[in-house]
Design an enzyme around this catalytic site. Sequence first.
Site, short mmCIF file in Angstrom:
data_model
loop_
_atom_site.label_atom_id
_atom_site.label_comp_id
_atom_site.label_asym_id
_atom_site.label_seq_id
_atom_site.Cartn_x
_atom_site.Cartn_y
_atom_site.Cartn_z
N GLY A 94 43.58 50.80 73.61
CA GLY A 94 43.62 50.68 75.06
C GLY A 94 42.30 51.05 75.71
O GLY A 94 41.49 51.78 75.14
N SER A 143 45.68 44.99 72.96
CA SER A 143 46.67 45.94 73.45
C SER A 143 47.19 45.57 74.83
O SER A 143 46.48 44.96 75.64
CB SER A 143 46.03 47.34 73.51
OG SER A 143 46.87 48.25 74.19
N TYR A 168 53.96 47.05 74.62
CA TYR A 168 54.77 48.22 74.97
C TYR A 168 55.88 47.73 75.88
O TYR A 168 55.61 46.99 76.84
CB TYR A 168 53.96 49.26 75.74
CG TYR A 168 52.92 50.00 74.95
CD1 TYR A 168 53.27 50.84 73.90
CD2 TYR A 168 51.57 49.88 75.27
CE1 TYR A 168 52.31 51.53 73.18
CE2 TYR A 168 50.60 50.58 74.57
CZ TYR A 168 50.98 51.40 73.53
OH TYR A 168 50.02 52.09 72.83
N THR A 188 55.02 48.15 69.65
CA THR A 188 54.77 49.56 69.35
C THR A 188 55.94 50.39 69.84
O THR A 188 56.33 50.31 71.01
CB THR A 188 53.46 50.03 70.00
OG1 THR A 188 52.38 49.28 69.45
CG2 THR A 188 53.22 51.51 69.74
N ARG A 196 47.50 64.60 75.02
CA ARG A 196 46.10 64.42 74.58
C ARG A 196 45.22 65.37 75.40
O ARG A 196 44.74 65.03 76.48
CB ARG A 196 45.71 62.96 74.73
CG ARG A 196 46.63 62.06 73.90
CD ARG A 196 46.47 60.59 74.18
NE ARG A 196 47.57 59.83 73.58
CZ ARG A 196 47.72 58.52 73.70
NH1 ARG A 196 46.84 57.81 74.39
NH2 ARG A 196 48.75 57.92 73.12
N LYS A 240 55.34 48.43 65.01
CA LYS A 240 54.30 49.43 64.74
C LYS A 240 54.75 50.81 65.21
O LYS A 240 55.25 50.94 66.33
CB LYS A 240 53.00 49.04 65.45
CG LYS A 240 51.84 50.02 65.30
CD LYS A 240 50.62 49.49 66.02
CE LYS A 240 49.42 50.41 65.88
NZ LYS A 240 49.61 51.70 66.59
N SER A 293 52.68 54.19 60.93
CA SER A 293 51.63 54.69 61.82
C SER A 293 52.15 55.87 62.60
O SER A 293 53.31 55.89 63.03
CB SER A 293 51.22 53.57 62.80
OG SER A 293 50.37 54.07 63.81
N HIS A 339 50.35 56.62 65.29
CA HIS A 339 49.57 56.31 66.48
C HIS A 339 48.20 56.98 66.45
O HIS A 339 47.69 57.45 67.47
CB HIS A 339 50.34 56.74 67.74
CG HIS A 339 50.09 55.86 68.92
ND1 HIS A 339 50.96 54.86 69.29
CD2 HIS A 339 49.09 55.81 69.83
CE1 HIS A 339 50.51 54.25 70.37
NE2 HIS A 339 49.36 54.81 70.72
N ASP A 398 48.30 52.24 59.03
CA ASP A 398 47.09 52.63 59.74
C ASP A 398 47.05 54.15 59.85
O ASP A 398 47.87 54.86 59.27
CB ASP A 398 47.00 51.94 61.11
CG ASP A 398 47.95 52.51 62.17
OD1 ASP A 398 48.58 53.57 61.95
OD2 ASP A 398 48.08 51.88 63.24
N GLY A 403 41.38 51.55 63.96
CA GLY A 403 41.22 51.68 65.40
C GLY A 403 39.93 52.42 65.72
O GLY A 403 38.97 51.85 66.24
N ARG A 404 39.89 53.71 65.39
CA ARG A 404 38.69 54.51 65.68
C ARG A 404 37.44 53.93 65.02
O ARG A 404 36.38 53.88 65.65
CB ARG A 404 38.89 55.96 65.21
CG ARG A 404 39.80 56.77 66.09
CD ARG A 404 39.87 58.21 65.60
NE ARG A 404 40.78 58.98 66.43
CZ ARG A 404 42.08 59.06 66.24
NH1 ARG A 404 42.64 58.41 65.22
NH2 ARG A 404 42.85 59.78 67.04
#
Length: 413
Positions: free
Chosen positions: A113, A140, A164, A190, A199, A280, A302, A304, A335, A358-359
Site C-alpha cells: 500500500g 493493492s 480488501y 487478503t 504499527r 492471502k 502469510s 502480513h 511470503d 514486499g519489503r
Amino acid sequence: MSQVKVKRRIPSPKDLAQLLRFRKIILSPRKRRLTRALTIYDLRDIAKRRTPQAPFDYTDGGADTETSLTRARAAYEKLEFQPKILLNVKDVDLSVQMLGKKMSMPLGIAPTGFTRMMQTEGEYAGACAAADAGIPFTLSTMGTRSIEDVAKAAPTGRNWFQLYMWKDRDRSMALVDRAKEAGFDTLVLTVDVPVAGARLRDVRNGMTIPPSLTSKTILNAIPRPAWWINFLTTDPLKFASLDSWNGTVAELLDSMFDPTVTYEDLKWIRGQWNGSLVVKGIQNVDDAVMSIDAGADAIILSNHGGRQLDRAPVPLHLLPEVVKAVGNKAEVHVDTGIMHGADVVAALASGAKFTWIGRAYLYGLMAGGKPGVDRTLEILRTQISRTMKLLGARTVAELNPDHVRFIARYSDK
C-alpha cells in the site's frame, strides 16, 4: 640453520599495470549506487539514506514488538541446507508453472500500500519491472495508482489485483469489476486484516497521507532533497480504490476494513470472479483447507509481513504441515521474511509452489525507482540460481525437503 634466499627485483611498469586495476567509472549516480548494491540489505541501506523516516519506517517496520517480523527472518537464517554433490548443474532452469502460466522464476511482487510514498514511480516501477522479468505484479487495494493506469503501464505483464473487503461491499466489488475489465487475471483476497495492526513506528512518526510537514519531517528531509523534489513536482497521490484521504494510515484502514467477513463471503466472491482466486493471510492448517474448499485456487501463507498480529505463526514453519494437508487440491505460496534468493530456495524445498516479496521490492524502489526494482530482481535471481547449483538442483521441481533442515525454531541454540 639454513635460510631461504629470495631473489629481489625491481618491478617493471608492465608488472604494476597488471596489479593496478581501477574500478570502471559510472557517471550516473543512480546506476553507480545500484551497481554497488550486492544484496537486498545493501539496497535497504541506500533506501534509508534517501527516504524520509516516516515512509521508510512504514516499509521497514512491523506491529507492536515486531516479533512476528523478527521470527519470520530468523526462520530462514536458522535453517541448514543439505547439498548434493557431483551433479551436472551447468544449466539451471528457474521457471515454474504457476496457476496455469509459466513464470521466469518462482517469485512475484506482493501487494503493498501507499507505494508512491516510498518513491514517486511507485506501482509503475513495480509493474514494469515485473513484466520485464516475466513474473507477476500485484496491485493493492491501497495502491497509489489506479487499476487502469497500472494496466496501461504494463500491458504485457501478468497483473493481479489484491482486494480488501470493505464495509461498503458494492464499492469493493466495483473494484473487482474494474480489475476484470482491465485484464487482471487473478484476484488476491487478503483475509488477515479485520482491523489494522498496531504499527507503532507509524504512530510515533505521525505517518499521515499525504505526509505531514512538521518541524521534525522538515529536518529529516534536509539531507533527502531528491525525495521531496520528486514528491512535490509530480502529480498528487491517487489511490487504486479511493479519491483522497487526509489522516493517519491506521485511521484509514480501520474506517474501511470489514471485520464481519466470513467464509460465506469468500464463497460469494468466488461466484463473482471467474479468474484465479488466491486467499492471502492463511496462518493455520484448518483455514488453509477451508479456504480451498470455499473455492480458492491457491493460498498464501502469510502473517502480513509481521504487520498485523504480534507473535503470529511463522509462514515458513507452517508450510510443510499445510502442504501435507492440502495435497494437490490447490497451490501453496508463501511470503514474509524473504530477503535473499536462498530464502526463496528454502521455501520451495519446504513445499511452496511460489514465493512473494514486499519489503525487498520496496527497498529497491526507494533506492532507485524502476532500475532499483530491476536490481532487486536481478540480485534475487542470481542468488536463487547460485543456491540451486550449490545444492545440486537443476530445476525448481528437483528441490525437496531433503535439501533443508530446520535447526531451531526460536531459540538461539
